[in-house]
Write an enzyme that holds these catalytic residues in place. Sequence first.
Site: not given
Ligand code: AMP
Ligand code: SF4
Length: 470
Positions: A112-113, A252, A355, A446
């Site tokens: 994972n990473g 999240y 959100d 981070c």
């Molecule tokens: P967006 O619709 O592109 O603004 O994505 C934001 C929504 O996606 C929020 O409701 C979060 O709960 C969810 N979300 C945030 N980060 C991620 C991620 N890295 N991968 C999938 N869903 C995400």
């Molecule tokens: Fe990536 Fe750091 Fe943001 Fe986590 S906090 S999603 S590791 S940049």
Amino acid sequence: MLAEIKGLNEECGVFGIWGHEKAAEMTYYGLHALQHRGQDGAGVVTSDGSNLKIHKDLGLVNDVFKHANFNELQGHAAIGHVRYATQGDGGIANIQPLLFRSQTGSIALAHNGNIMNAYKLRGELEHEGSILQTTSDTEVLAHLIRRNGSANFETALMEALRSLVGAYAFLIMKENKLYIATDPRGLRPLSIGRLGDAYVVASETCAFDLIGATFEREVIPGELVMVDHNGMSARKFAEPEPRTMCAMEYVYFSRPDSDVNQVNVHASRKKMGIELAKEAPVQADVVTGVPDSSISAAIGYAEQLGLPYEIGLIKNRYVGRTFIQPSQELREQGVKLKLSPVRGIVEGKRVIMIDDSIVRGTTSKRIVRMLKEAGAAEVHVRIASPPITNPCYYGIDMSTRDELIAANYSLEGIAKLISADSLAYLSESGLERAIVHEELPNQGICKACFTGNYPVVENQGQSPVTLTIK
Ligand code: AMP
Ligand code: SF4
């Protein structure tokens, strides 16, 4: 090619067990608890002490294991993986665990990473004659171990780990040993537990709860933990750097019932809501959250302002997360499929919609429209994390900068785009206060996607923006 490599190990979950007669079944259950970390593919590799056996496929854990013959996956040890690929090659070759067989024994890997220097390392390996079988950055580790030439596997593994730059939680299994390692900054979570005499390891502690295991400890950044029939031992393969656990795990990604680096995810989200209410209160009738990931923050926000928390949105459980659909158009349809407003709650009301984050703005825009169509008089959007203005290079899918709405629009501009009556985000210090517990050891997060301050860069001294990852 670079984009492919980056995409392959994003947002995954790993599980491992050593010393249990039903290792494959336990891994199947453990992966169920980690399903939210990846829905594109799943797999398990078992060891009976002399052979490694594999079962993996595309799809959800249940689908993948529907066709598994557990009698053929006998063994006292297993590692498993759930995968979330947002771009690149979604084929079965890249589903993990990866298994490499040779005359001197086999190696299985689950990761994972994101290995930031994978592209460079692949080039070097290919130049020296390696034929890589996948487009996964994970495979690089296996080749680095082999290339090392040391008769001692542990020495070769430690040297290989030292040449990786990036974020990683690795499970590596040989016939007679399980190896566990995280990067020197511990960007991704990894915990060790006990199930009777057996040792278990998982990306999140919710996997322990599901199988009745108890938490023992976190894997220390830069540490190589080894488990075999003699028990558990550990060595340092690199000097640990100040801890920078991914803040998005709390915001999240992780499940609310998990403890990440000893901090409960629900409790930290609730605190994010409390801090947000202190920083950005607004007069309204009702507070609602977007299920599931922002419910905890919405409860905290409502509690702090003494407002009623109500279920204003219902999630259709049987539709996957919005990000699974690759195109913007499909993503937008996904949001419609995924959520429904509760008219009786929002009609005629001034609604505060919490959100956890805004990435591209798609979700917020759709939800504000949905709530207004259901009769909400006003919709005030409050986001329980700071604006995401920078991409993530450490294994979370966070788009390219031009897709990040906060990197391209002002607060007012975003409010207008999503048709919110008002919009506010949690501050960086508020986020820090909600997560970091000074009294606990090895705390530190981070926040690079919010601040642009990257804790690990591929070439020290160069701007991370110039990294050739995407
Ligand atoms: P967006 O619709 O592109 O603004 O994505 C934001 C929504 O996606 C929020 O409701 C979060 O709960 C969810 N979300 C945030 N980060 C991620 C991620 N890295 N991968 C999938 N869903 C995400
Ligand atoms: Fe990536 Fe750091 Fe943001 Fe986590 S906090 S999603 S590791 S940049």
